[in-house]
Design a protein around this motif. Structure first.
Motif, PDB file in Angstrom:
ATOM      1  N   PRO A 141       0.836  -1.216   0.000  1.00 18.57           N
ATOM      2  CA  PRO A 141       0.000   0.000   0.000  1.00 18.57           C
ATOM      3  C   PRO A 141       0.862   1.253   0.000  1.00 18.57           C
ATOM      4  O   PRO A 141       1.941   1.293   0.571  1.00 18.57           O
ATOM      5  CB  PRO A 141      -0.820  -0.139   1.280  1.00 18.57           C
ATOM      6  CG  PRO A 141      -0.033  -1.076   2.143  1.00 18.57           C
ATOM      7  CD  PRO A 141       0.640  -2.030   1.223  1.00 18.57           C
ATOM      8  N   LEU A 142       0.361   2.322  -0.680  1.00 17.85           N
ATOM      9  CA  LEU A 142       1.100   3.571  -0.843  1.00 17.85           C
ATOM     10  C   LEU A 142       0.726   4.541   0.273  1.00 17.85           C
ATOM     11  O   LEU A 142      -0.452   4.778   0.544  1.00 17.85           O
ATOM     12  CB  LEU A 142       0.775   4.176  -2.210  1.00 17.85           C
ATOM     13  CG  LEU A 142       1.581   5.402  -2.609  1.00 17.85           C
ATOM     14  CD1 LEU A 142       3.050   5.025  -2.811  1.00 17.85           C
ATOM     15  CD2 LEU A 142       1.024   5.995  -3.911  1.00 17.85           C
ATOM     16  N   VAL A 143       1.759   5.112   0.944  1.00 19.79           N
ATOM     17  CA  VAL A 143       1.572   6.107   2.004  1.00 19.79           C
ATOM     18  C   VAL A 143       1.920   7.469   1.436  1.00 19.79           C
ATOM     19  O   VAL A 143       2.944   7.631   0.766  1.00 19.79           O
ATOM     20  CB  VAL A 143       2.456   5.781   3.222  1.00 19.79           C
ATOM     21  CG1 VAL A 143       2.269   6.843   4.313  1.00 19.79           C
ATOM     22  CG2 VAL A 143       2.128   4.401   3.746  1.00 19.79           C
ATOM     23  N   ASP A 144       1.058   8.495   1.668  1.00 16.59           N
ATOM     24  CA  ASP A 144       1.230   9.834   1.102  1.00 16.59           C
ATOM     25  C   ASP A 144       1.403  10.813   2.241  1.00 16.59           C
ATOM     26  O   ASP A 144       0.554  10.921   3.125  1.00 16.59           O
ATOM     27  CB  ASP A 144       0.006  10.197   0.266  1.00 16.59           C
ATOM     28  CG  ASP A 144       0.239  11.455  -0.556  1.00 16.59           C
ATOM     29  OD1 ASP A 144       1.137  12.235  -0.214  1.00 16.59           O
ATOM     30  OD2 ASP A 144      -0.478  11.630  -1.568  1.00 16.59           O
ATOM     31  N   LEU A 145       2.551  11.553   2.259  1.00 16.88           N
ATOM     32  CA  LEU A 145       2.828  12.525   3.316  1.00 16.88           C
ATOM     33  C   LEU A 145       3.075  13.886   2.701  1.00 16.88           C
ATOM     34  O   LEU A 145       3.739  14.001   1.647  1.00 16.88           O
ATOM     35  CB  LEU A 145       4.066  12.106   4.119  1.00 16.88           C
ATOM     36  CG  LEU A 145       3.982  10.791   4.898  1.00 16.88           C
ATOM     37  CD1 LEU A 145       5.316  10.542   5.599  1.00 16.88           C
ATOM     38  CD2 LEU A 145       2.857  10.852   5.927  1.00 16.88           C
TER      39      LEU A 145
END
Length: 1198
Positions: free
Chosen positions: A984-988
């Motif tokens: 899964p892709l984490v966006d910060l």
């Protein structure tokens, strides 16, 4: 003749009786064994007409055989020749041959005469021919005083030879003092009698050494006649005084040099007669005089000339018919003809014949009580008479024999007895010669005997005839039968052929023909038999034959010949060249079944044959080798029909070297203007050897010819003689005439001068004329020497002129030249463009508009408009720095243009200048504009440091081109499992002022992929990616391979400190040294008086005001000094740290520039190209002065 054996069926006695009668007629074909009693037989004797060499001993041959051996005796001139009384004469032992020794003493003439040999034993006597002994003679010419023959040109002449009579007659030929044969032709030829005939004389016939030679082949001597001197005069050479002092009799003939019809010199009259003997060569001759030289033709009045036996010699003056017979008798007509008439002569030919055999008598072997016949039949013209002799004595004078009866040319024998044995001679004679034949009658009673060797083994090739011998003898004549195998039946003649001599022939031997054959011979006195063995072999065959080859001279070739043969036979393979042996030359080599020839020459052009031999058969196969090459050069070039503007050239082709000549190339040399240089003139087909060539005036021509075939070109021929054409006025005017000013007040007229070949005469000059195009002035002209430029001074600036240049020489002027339009020199434009304004399209593109300048203010050819634009830095810096100015040029009379590749969020200044052929005009008023924000470039770097079991530290630098005010960073990351699948892709979102971040609570021993980019109000920029892991993997570095941190002490003990490694320390030292060198070079160049690469190039030119622009592609250079406003220079290089980059903006020069850079349309779109330039400016604002980076220093150095 076949010997027919009847099968032992029906009435055997009748069959055998008939066979015996038949064999009696053919018994003479059987040889009597020498161990049996038989009369003498002459087996060798000297010729009837025996011409001897008087310098050598005389040997008169007479050899005979018989049982008992015969004794010999001789007669000379019809009487007994007692050889014992003459010490010079000896008879060879066991022979009748006489040897007369005259080399020491004695003379050959003393032994001239007619000799005859007799060989005698108890069964009879044989005699030889009458042998006429005559010594050869080669007498000298009688001495005579020969006066010079003086003759008028065109008259006929006969030079007599009259050789001495020799034995045998000599061979006559004419030569000069140098022993060179005198050339003969249709006009001059030698007759059959040896005289030399001239149909008409020419001046070149004058010589003092006409010598007749007689060669006596028998004694190998040559006799020479006194030289004859001939002087040929023409009528022009005889002046009145000579004519008055010389009478006609002092000339050879009295006729003057006039044309006349033919007249025969030999034979004389209209008819003649010729006799020739049968089988000889009939030679008929007709030689005629006349002017022009007559030609001779032959016909047979009452028939056709024999096709295969007729030959002509001596330029058809001699007709030869070989092997003549009575059918060749008749009338032959020769016709001598020229353009004024003809003359004929008829020769009546009669062919006589010495006696010749129809049936010559042959030996008879009879048994007691048998009958037989001797036949002697001959023919001739006239008919020969036949006479018989017995044992050398006329039969009329011989003792009577009741068993014989004479019937003209036949003697019949009946119930012969042993006493009937004798030798009979038949003599057939007429006035032209005689024939003498010996034939014996031998009466014997002998049982059969087989003369062939027993148990012979025959080997025969399959499908070929097999001949099995069984030679036999017996008296009476035995019968013969053949058997195959031990129990075979008698062979029949439906399959076999039985020959008279006992030979059995198998016409087509097959494999089943092999075996043992037995011949059995019988007569009433006994029987004999013999076995022979027949083997059948496979034939020899060539299964791969040599092939036709075409090879260039100097190459190599290989012929292959593969042979298959019977395995029980030994084969030999031989190579032949033109049916002869191969040359003893190292270039030829034979390897098994291959023939290899290296370095091929013309002599190798031949037919090559491979011959495969066994003891039984021979096969062969041939192939031709054709040696080809470039042709040999033509020769004997000749110039004829010499006219002012043309000449005819002819030549003789060289050897084509087996490849037909396809073309001839003619070249010429102008020895007057370009000696030693050859030019192409024309080419003609290979069948043509004459060409008419067009010429130019005032050229010293020489020609040569080159032959061409499929292989290539020949070497050039020898040059022809020179031919100089007359001078004429020029036919052409100079080309490439131009009028272009080099200064504002001049007009430079240039042209391409004529070549010397086109000058057409001496004194080549040019008349240069000019006048203003729009004025009413008259033409101004000046004549200049053979140059290519003339400068007109004092002209107005950039005014159109009409210009023409005309060629002339000492003969006259060329045609009126063509007028061209030129311009006087240009000057710099005087006015700057006005009403300049800028429309910003987007963050990287702006559109510029301006008003064009008045045409008169351009003062030259309008090349276009040039925009200078640059990015304005913060002026708060105290120190000046380079400002990169960019230039875009728009060709033609444009009023707008596009500026691509601008930096977003920047402050720009620009001005516009008009450009002509001289340079730039003044700049317009500077215009200032700003570009809006754009998306940023990618961050300078992203690195992951200090990895732990559950955390990673990220560090980065802001983008090098933010293209606006950064609002935030975006970090996206996701795990990667062992199968490289993404999690899964984490966006910060990260604040814009941050440069590092620690990510915690990450998974243990997991690889992560990071995506990082910056943002402005215009949007997101380019991203940068990186990967890293949260733990050590077998001692290897994670992420960008920083040192790994282990999970426990055991793992940490295997950690490697890279800073302590030797290779890393060496690498870092090398990098530091390179940076130091670059910094030193940078400081040195910056301290050289403030010059920079473009400035140095400008200073290198003496006068930058006159640097031309690059007109072919519409470009004018790349940099200029904004303060000096000097003309632009070509060839400046683009800075290495280019401002416009693909990654910074979606717009680029590739999308807008001219040529390879693209272009815009007439609606104000970009059509020029741009370049950048840096110049020094004072530092502004609070920014501190920056030292150049090593990269920038390297770019400046380059």
């Amino acid at each position: 003749m076949q010997l027919k054996i009847m099968p032992p069926k029906k009435s055997l006695s009748v069959c055998r009786a008939s066979l015996i009668l038949f064999l009696c007629q053919v018994m003479n074909a059987l040889e009597v064994p020498l161990d049996l009693v038989q009369p003498p037989t002459i087996i060798h004797q000297s010729p009837k007409d025996y011409i001897i060499d008087p310098r050598e001993n005389i040997e008169i041959q007479c050899e005979a055989k018989g049982k008992p051996p015969p004794s010999f005796s001789w007669t000379r001139n019809g009487t007994h020749f007692d050889i014992d009384k003459d010490p010079l004469v000896k008879m060879l032992p066991n022979s009748g041959t006489l040897v007369i020794s005259i080399t020491i003493e004695g003379k050959a003439e003393a032994y001239e005469g007619v000799y005859q040999c007799t060989a005698r034993n108890e069964r009879g006597a044989a005699i030889s021919n009458n042998i006429v002994i005559r010594p050869s003679r080669s007498p000298l010419w009688t001495k005579e005083k020969l006066e010079q023959i003086t003759i008028l040109k065109g008259q006929s002449l006969v030079l007599p030879c009259r050789p001495p009579l020799g034995l045998p007659p000599p061979i006559i030929f004419w030569m000069d003092n140098s022993f060179q044969r005198l050339p003969q032709s249709e006009r001059v030829s030698q007759g059959l009698n040896g005289d030399l005939y001239f149909s008409n004389v020419l001046p070149e016939d004058t010589r003092e050494d006409y010598i007749c030679y007689a060669r006596f082949n028998h004694t190998q001597t040559i006799q020479q006649k006194q030289p004859i001197s001939v002087k040929v005069h023409s009528m022009d050479e005889l002046n009145d005084t000579i004519t008055a002092n010389l009478s006609d009799s002092e000339f050879y003939g009295a006729k003057s040099y006039i044309e006349r019809p033919p007249k025969l010199l030999t034979p004389e009259g209209q008819t003649s007669h010729k006799e020739e003997l049968r089988e000889n060569v009939l030679s008929l001759e007709c030689i005629a005089e006349g002017l022009p030289t007559p030609s001779i033709n032959w016909t047979k009045v009452d028939g056709e000339l024999p096709v295969n036996r007729t030959f002509y010699k001596n330029f058809k003056k001699t007709l030869n018919i070989i092997h003549v017979s009575e059918a060749d008798s008749g009338k032959y007509k020769c016709t001598a003809r020229n353009s004024l008439g003809f003359v004929e002569h008829t020769i009546s030919v009669t062919v006589k014949a010495a006696p010749y055999w129809i049936t010559a008598p042959r030996n008879l072997v009879l048994s007691p009580g048998e009958d037989g016949t001797l036949i002697c039949r001959a023919n001739g013209n006239p008919k020969p008479s036949i006479s018989w002799l017995t044992n050398g004595v006329p039969i009329e004078m011989a003792p009577d024999d009741p068993s014989r009866k004479i019937d003209g040319d036949t003697i019949l024998f009946s119930d012969v007895q042993e006493s009937s044995s004798a030798v009979y001679q038949c003599n057939a004679s007429n006035e032209y010669g005689y024939l003498l034949a010996n034939a014996f009658v031998n009466v014997l009673a002998e049982p059969p005997r087989i003369l062939t060797e027993a148990n012979l083994r025959y080997q025969v090739i399959s499908d070929r005839p097999a001949m099995l011998d069984c030679a036999f003898f017996g008296s009476p004549i035995p019968t013969i039968e053949w058997f195959k195998g031990t129990k075979g039946s008698v062979l029949q003649e439906d399959t076999y052929v039985f020959h008279d001599n006992g030979t059995l022939e198998i016409p087509v031997a097959q494999k089943d023909s092999a075996g043992t054959y037995t011949c059995v011979v019988r007569n009433k006195l006994g029987m004999a038999k013999n076995d022979v063995h027949l083997e059948i072999k496979d034939p020899t065959r060539i299964i791969k034959q040599p092939e036709y080859k075409v090879v260039q001279r100097g190459g190599k070739v290989s012929f292959e010949c593969t042979v298959k043969h019977d395995p029980t036979l030994i084969t030999t393979l031989t190579w032949l060249k033109d049916n002869g042996e191969l040359p003893n030359d190292g270039r030829f080599s034979v390897d098994n079944d291959h023939l290899l020839i290296m370095n091929i020459s013309d002599e190798d052009d031949a037919t090559y044959t491979c011959v495969a031999n066994t003891s039984l058969d021979m096969v062969s196969a041939s192939a031709m080798l054709r040696v080809v090459d470039r042709p040999n050069p033509p020769f004997d070039l000749e110039l004829t029909s010499l006219l002012e503007r043309s000449v005819q050239l002819s030549w003789i082709p060289g050897d084509e070297n087996n490849s037909p000549i396809t073309d001839f190339i003619i070249e010429y040399e102008d020895a007057l203007h370009e000696p030693g240089i050859w030019h192409y003139q024309t080419d003609v087909p290979g069948t043509q050897t004459t060409v008419e060539l067009k010429l130019s005036p005032y050229v010293k021509y020489s020609f040569r010819v080159i032959a061409v075939n499929s292989i290539g070109r020949s070497l050039p021929s020898e040059a022809s003689e020179y031919y100089m054409t007359k001078a004429a006025e020029p036919e052409e005017n100079p080309t490439a005439v131009e009028g272009i000013g080099s200064e504002p007040d001049n007009l430079v007229i240039t042209w391409q001068p004529l070549k010397g070949f086109d000058s057409n005469g001496p004194g080549l000059q040019y008349k240069v004329s000019w006048r203003q195009k729009d004025g009413d002035d008259e033409w101004t002209s000046v004549v200049v020497a053979n140059v290519s430029k003339y400068i007109v001074s004092g002209t107005p600036t950039f005014v159109p002129y009409l210009v023409k240049v005309q060629a002339l020489n000492d003969v006259g002027f060329a045609p009126e030249p063509m007028i061209i339009i030129g311009h006087s020199g240009e000057d710099l434009p005087m006015v700057a463009p006005s009403n300049v304004h800028v429309n910003v399209v987007n963050s990287t593109l702006a559109e510029v508009h301006w008003e064009p300048v008045p045409p008169k203010s351009v003062r030259g050819h309008l090349k276009g408009y040039r925009i200078y634009y640059w990015k304005v830095k913060n002026s708060s810096k105290r120190n000046r720095r380079h400002v990169e100015k960019k230039i875009l040029t728009f060709s033609g009379n444009k009023t707008h243009g596009m500026l691509p590749g601008l930096e977003p969020f920047s402050h720009y200044t620009l001005n516009v200048r008009v450009v002509n052929g001289k340079g730039e005009g003044p700049a317009s008023v500077d215009q200032v504009f700003n570009t809006p924000e754009g998306v940023p470039s990618a961050p300078l770097f992203l690195k992951i440091v200090n990895p732990t079991l559950d955390s990673l530290t990220l560090e980065w630098d802001p983008p090098s081109h933010p293209n606006g005010i950064l609002t935030a960073y975006t970090l996206k990351f996701q795990p990667i499992n062992s199968t490289h699948e993404l999690g899964p892709l984490v966006d910060l979102k990260i604040a814009a002022n941050m440069t590092s971040l620690v990510l915690r609570n990450l998974s243990y021993s997991t690889r992560y992929k990071f995506y990082f980019y910056a943002q402005t109000s215009a949007g997101s920029g380019s991203q940068i990616t990186e990967e890293a892991v949260t733990t050590v993997d077998e001692g290897k570095m994670a992420g960008v391979h920083p040192p790994a941190v282990g999970a426990d002490k055991a793992m940490a003990s295997r950690q490697v400190d890279i800073a302590t490694q030797g290779w890393f320390i060496g690498l870092m030292c090398a990098v530091a040294l390179l940076i130091l060198i670059l910094l030193i070079v940078c400081f040195i160049r910056r301290n050289k008086g403030g010059k920079y690469p473009v400035k140095e190039k400008e200073d290198a030119h003496a006068d930058p005001e006159i640097q031309p622009m690059k007109e072919d592609d519409g470009t004018f250079g790349e940099y200029s000094d904004a303060e000096d406003h000097k003309p632009l220079k070509k060839g400046s290089r683009t800075p290495s740290d280019r401002t416009v980059k693909k990654e910074d903006s979606d717009d680029s020069l590739v999308d807008y520039g001219e040529g390879v850079n693209g272009q815009f349309n007439e609606d104000g779109s970009f059509i020029g190209q741009y370049s950048g330039k840096k110049e020094k400016e004072p530092a502004e604002g609070n920014e501190s002065s920056e030292a150049p980076s090593p990269v920038n220093a390297m770019n400046s150095f380059v």
